[in-house]
Design a protein around this motif. Structure first.
Motif, PDB file in Angstrom:
ATOM      1  N   THR A   1     -31.498 -49.294 -21.635  1.00  0.00           N
ATOM      2  CA  THR A   1     -31.138 -49.174 -23.057  1.00  0.00           C
ATOM      3  C   THR A   1     -31.803 -47.960 -23.685  1.00  0.00           C
ATOM      4  O   THR A   1     -31.222 -47.298 -24.552  1.00  0.00           O
ATOM      5  CB  THR A   1     -31.506 -50.466 -23.816  1.00  0.00           C
ATOM      6  OG1 THR A   1     -31.047 -50.349 -25.154  1.00  0.00           O
ATOM      7  CG2 THR A   1     -33.002 -50.689 -23.828  1.00  0.00           C
TER       8      THR A   1
ATOM      9  N   ASP B   1     -29.649 -44.893 -25.357  1.00  0.00           N
ATOM     10  CA  ASP B   1     -29.870 -44.443 -26.740  1.00  0.00           C
ATOM     11  C   ASP B   1     -30.143 -42.955 -26.789  1.00  0.00           C
ATOM     12  O   ASP B   1     -29.656 -42.242 -27.679  1.00  0.00           O
ATOM     13  CB  ASP B   1     -31.043 -45.216 -27.353  1.00  0.00           C
ATOM     14  CG  ASP B   1     -30.695 -46.675 -27.607  1.00  0.00           C
ATOM     15  OD1 ASP B   1     -29.494 -46.999 -27.636  1.00  0.00           O
ATOM     16  OD2 ASP B   1     -31.626 -47.500 -27.752  1.00  0.00           O
TER      17      ASP B   1
ATOM     18  N   ARG C   1     -23.302 -46.149 -25.458  1.00  0.00           N
ATOM     19  CA  ARG C   1     -23.383 -47.567 -25.810  1.00  0.00           C
ATOM     20  C   ARG C   1     -23.637 -48.376 -24.550  1.00  0.00           C
ATOM     21  O   ARG C   1     -23.224 -47.990 -23.450  1.00  0.00           O
ATOM     22  CB  ARG C   1     -22.070 -48.019 -26.470  1.00  0.00           C
ATOM     23  CG  ARG C   1     -21.784 -47.300 -27.781  1.00  0.00           C
ATOM     24  CD  ARG C   1     -20.506 -47.821 -28.420  1.00  0.00           C
ATOM     25  NE  ARG C   1     -19.319 -47.606 -27.613  1.00  0.00           N
ATOM     26  CZ  ARG C   1     -18.644 -46.456 -27.583  1.00  0.00           C
ATOM     27  NH1 ARG C   1     -19.052 -45.425 -28.305  1.00  0.00           N
ATOM     28  NH2 ARG C   1     -17.558 -46.339 -26.836  1.00  0.00           N
TER      29      ARG C   1
END
Length: 847
Positions: free
Chosen positions: A789, A793, A798
């Protein structure tokens, strides 16, 4: 400019030489009817050798090496002939005519010198090496031509003595003509024996008639004796020039072409000995008919000629036998490794006890990266290893490319040694290479392999035809599977451990409630995810064979399962081994047979199912945290006759995935028009589809046909499909250029590379379920999910977490920053009507 001038000069010499020859013929015909000045017929004659000498020297200027030396020497020889012709003109003007042609010893000597120089030039022309049979054949051909020439020469001398008596000039003339005739024979013999040489065969054959012009001129002297102003030498010299110019022209036109050509094959020059024998036979028959008797020279010569021809034919038959044996050996053996070929292997496999096939994994990468020379050396080294390990009682063959086959009297010890040998590097062209192999094995129960019973590789026998196999039986129709059971939803969405605990596909997913979290503050995310056509499952590894097959060797093979054909069974097992990266050896057994039969049944039914519209689509929601609102769906194909894990691989193997994929894309785009509120409708695309250059056009046409905006469609692909780049990556680039979102499905389980996120136009990362399962455990188990994640980012991508099955997993994902998830905790794949009801409920609650 000089080259152009030389080329123009070369083209002009040929018509000029033809003009001189025609002029000489016309002058001879005119001179028979009317008297002409003695020197008139010599005008074209003197120009002929001069043209030939000029053409030869020009050919020498255009050539290099041995070829230049040859044309230079032959040019000087023709210049000597030119000097001899000038000397004969002097003789015509100075010597009295006494019934003999006006030709003195000086002129004859010059002719002999020129001829000798031509012979030396031709004999010093290098040729290719020959086998002893080819040399013996050439010697016999030379002997045949020599004996024939001797008989003709004897007949000529007898005629000359009878015609001119003991006149000294006649003897000088006969000796000179005999020497020139011998030169002509040597030219022909050289042409027959030279094989491949720097000089084109066409040039040599144009030179050969020059050698017979001497005896021809002597014959013409006799014919033209009533006309003292005509000369046999003058009649033939223009043709000497013509043939010389044509020979040089043939050399000029045979310059190496720009493209590569194969070298000419060796052919025996048997036409000239046959022609010589035939003409000599006709001559002898004519002598016998005219005189009623034959001299001892004729009888001896014809007997010797007959023996030489018989020996020549016997040698030709022996050479043909050797050639057939060579062809048979080449047909039964591999040229590179020396092992047996596929043809011999297929014949011998009928009587084999154990058939083992080996394929070198990633050989193409080695061949492309280190070059074909290293690849060939690797194949030779591996072939030597197989022969060493297999022993003398086995048959080792190269079946093509990087695939090898072995016929073994027993299986177990060799298989273990072969797999153990992969840890030892092979030496190939200065490299030490470790190779990985795939092995397919099939064993039967007949008597052990007897090497003496194997087919003789030296005989080119056509394998006996097997009886026609029975028509493949159509397997009985499978009973309809029970209708898809829809489990009831569980309030609170606790972990799902069985199908009975799964929520009902007809009911909407229930949102999760996170304490102290904003109700809908997180922005809705649009989804873009790529992946296989549907849920993919790897085929289970074949179980170890518990007993050898009981089918006897020789029964008609089944075209589907390969029963009765060990070779076919081993091929199927090899494909299974090659398709599973972690498995090196696959044995043919009942389990594999059942799986192959099942695949054949599925392949036969799939096209009918596509035509009869038996496939349907389900859609699994992709929800937003923490609200649980559906913002996208992933489309999954279903068929009542088989699971996606069974029929998707079959569709890829048979190529039906292209047609099936087009149907899926069109169906999903048509359905997407009913869900304009969704940010993403995802469709899985297989690696086989990405190799189809028409895929971008298919998707663009479906979007336009149904009026779906490109950004609403997400194409899910796998990492493995685009890891190698090439055409697949080019297709993904074309799809991204359409405005379609791209998602990497099951990220982290394939050829994961952070560089792929930079080279491939990715919009969404779908985190694999295996990383979600490690949540709420130790920090080490959560490390990858946390890292992914963070990377997403940073790169502006996504993330969608797949396989969420518990509320605790959903809660922890939200804490780690994940906002888009999917899994059984929220909903199973649902029917389109259920998705529509769910979206209607979401809109009503939002209002």
């Amino acid at each position: 400019m000089s080259v152009l001038r030389e080329a123009g000069l070369g083209r002009a010499l040929v018509p000029l030489a033809i003009l001189l020859a025609v002029a000489e013929v016309l002058l001879i015909l005119l001179g028979i009817r009317v008297g002409l000045p003695n020197l008139l017929v010599w005008v074209p004659a003197l120009a002929g050798p001069g043209l030939a000498a000029a053409a030869f020297l020009r050919a020498a200027a255009d050539a290099t090496g041995d070829l230049r030396l040859f044309w230079r020497r032959i040019g000087f020889a023709m210049a000597a002939i030119q000097v001899a012709a000038v000397s004969q003109v002097v003789d015509v003007t100075t010597l009295p005519y006494d019934g003999m042609p006006s030709i003195g010893p000086r002129t004859l000597l010059l002719y002999v010198i020129g001829t000798t120089m031509a012979i030396v030039a031709l004999m010093r022309l290098p040729g290719e090496g020959r086998t002893w049979r080819q040399v013996a054949t050439a010697v016999l051909d030379v002997a045949v031509v020599g004996v024939a020439a001797g008989i003709v020469g004897w007949q000529y001398l007898g005629w000359a003595v009878g015609r001119f008596g003991g006149h000294a000039s006649a003897w000088w003339l006969n000796l000179s003509m005999s020497a020139i005739g011998i030169a002509g024979v040597m030219v022909i013999v050289k042409i027959m024996t030279i094989g491949r040489s720097p000089v084109p065969k066409a040039s040599l054959w144009w030179l050969s008639p020059i050698g017979v012009t001497g005896p021809l001129s002597a014959a013409l002297m006799t014919v033209l004796q009533p006309w003292p102003h005509l000369s046999g030498s003058a009649a033939v010299l223009p043709f000497v020039g013509l043939f010389g110019v044509l020979a040089a022209r043939a050399q000029h036109r045979s310059r190496p072409p720009a493209r590569m050509t194969l070298p000419p094959l060796y052919r025996r020059g048997s036409a000239v000995p046959l022609v010589a024998t035939g003409l000599t036979s006709l001559l002898t028959a004519g002598v016998y008919l005219s005189t009623g008797t034959l001299s001892s020279v004729h009888v001896t010569g014809m007997t010797l000629l007959l023996l030489l021809v018989v020996a020549r034919q016997a040698l030709a038959l022996a050479e043909n036998t050797t050639l057939l044996e060579t062809v048979a050996h080449q047909a039964m053996h591999d040229e590179l490794t020396g092992l047996y070929s596929r043809r011999y292997f297929a014949e011998a496999a009928v009587r084999a006890h154990t058939v083992l096939l080996v394929d070198l994994r990633d050989f193409r990468s080695i061949n492309d990266g280190l070059g074909p020379k290293t690849g060939d050396a690797l194949l030779i080294a591996f072939a030597h290893r197989l022969v060493t390990l297999a022993g003398d009682r086995s048959v080792v063959a190269r079946l093509g490319g990087d695939e090898f086959g072995l016929l073994l009297p027993a299986e177990e010890p060799f298989t273990e040694r072969l797999l153990a040998s992969t840890t030892d590097p092979l030496h190939a062209n200065g490299y030490e290479l470790l190779i990985d192999i795939s092995v397919g094995l099939a064993t039967a129960t007949p008597a052990p392999l007897d090497p003496s019973a194997l087919p003789d590789p030296s005989a080119l026998s056509v394998p006996p035809a097997l009886p026609d196999p029975p028509a493949p039986s159509v397997p009985p129709a499978l009973p309809d599977p029970p209708a898809l059971s829809v489990p009831s939803a569980l309030p609170g969405s606790s972990a799902l451990t069985s199908t009975s605990a799964l929520p009902d596909p007809s009911s909407p997913p229930s949102p999760i409630v996170l304490p102290d979290s904003p109700s809908s503050s997180s922005p809705p995310g649009t989804l873009a995810s790529p992946g296989p056509l549907a849920t993919s499952g790897s085929v289970a590894a074949p179980a170890e064979a518990t007993a050898p097959l009981a089918e006897p060797i020789g029964v008609p093979p089944d075209p589907v399962t390969g029963d009765g054909d060990l070779y076919r069974q081993a091929e199927i097992a090899l494909r299974e081994a090659a398709a599973q990266p972690g498995q090196h050896l696959v044995r043919w057994d009942a389990t594999l047979r059942s799986r192959v039969s099942r695949r054949a049944t599925i392949a036969a039914d799939m096209r009918r199912a596509l035509t009869e519209n038996e496939f349907h689509m389900l859609y699994q929601p992709i929800v937003e945290l923490p609200s649980g609102r559906t913002v996208g769906v992933e489309s999954l194909i279903r068929w009542r006759n088989a699971s996606p894990a069974d029929f998707i691989p079959v569709a890829e193997d048979t190529g039906l995935i292209i047609e099936l994929g087009e149907w899926i894309i069109d169906t999903v785009c048509a359905q997407a028009t009913a869900w304009p509120s969704l940010n993403s409708v995802a469709v899985n695309v297989s690696a086989r589809q990405l190799l189809d250059p028409a895929l971008p056009d298919v998707i663009a046409a479906a979007l336009a046909r149904h009026g779906v905006p490109p950004h609403q469609l997400t194409v899910e692909i796998t990492e493995t499909a685009v890891f190698g780049g090439g055409r697949a990556l080019a297709t993904v680039d074309a799809l991204h250029a359409l405005g379609v979102s791209i998602a990497l499905d099951d990220f982290g389980t394939g050829h994961s590379s952070l560089g792929l996120l930079r080279t491939c136009p990715v919009d969404v990362i779908k985190v694999d379920k295996s990383f979600v399962d490690g949540l709420n455990g130790t920090p080490q188990q959560e490390a990858i999910a946390v890292a992914l994640t963070g990377i997403a980012d940073t790169l502006g991508l996504r993330t969608v977490a797949e396989g969420v099955e518990t509320e605790d997993q959903a809660r922890r994902l939200y804490e780690l920053g994940y906002r888009l998830v999917q899994g059984f905790h929220f909903a199973r794949p649902l029917l389109p009507e259920t998705i529509s009801d769910m979206l209607h409920t979401d809109r009503r609650e939002a209002s």
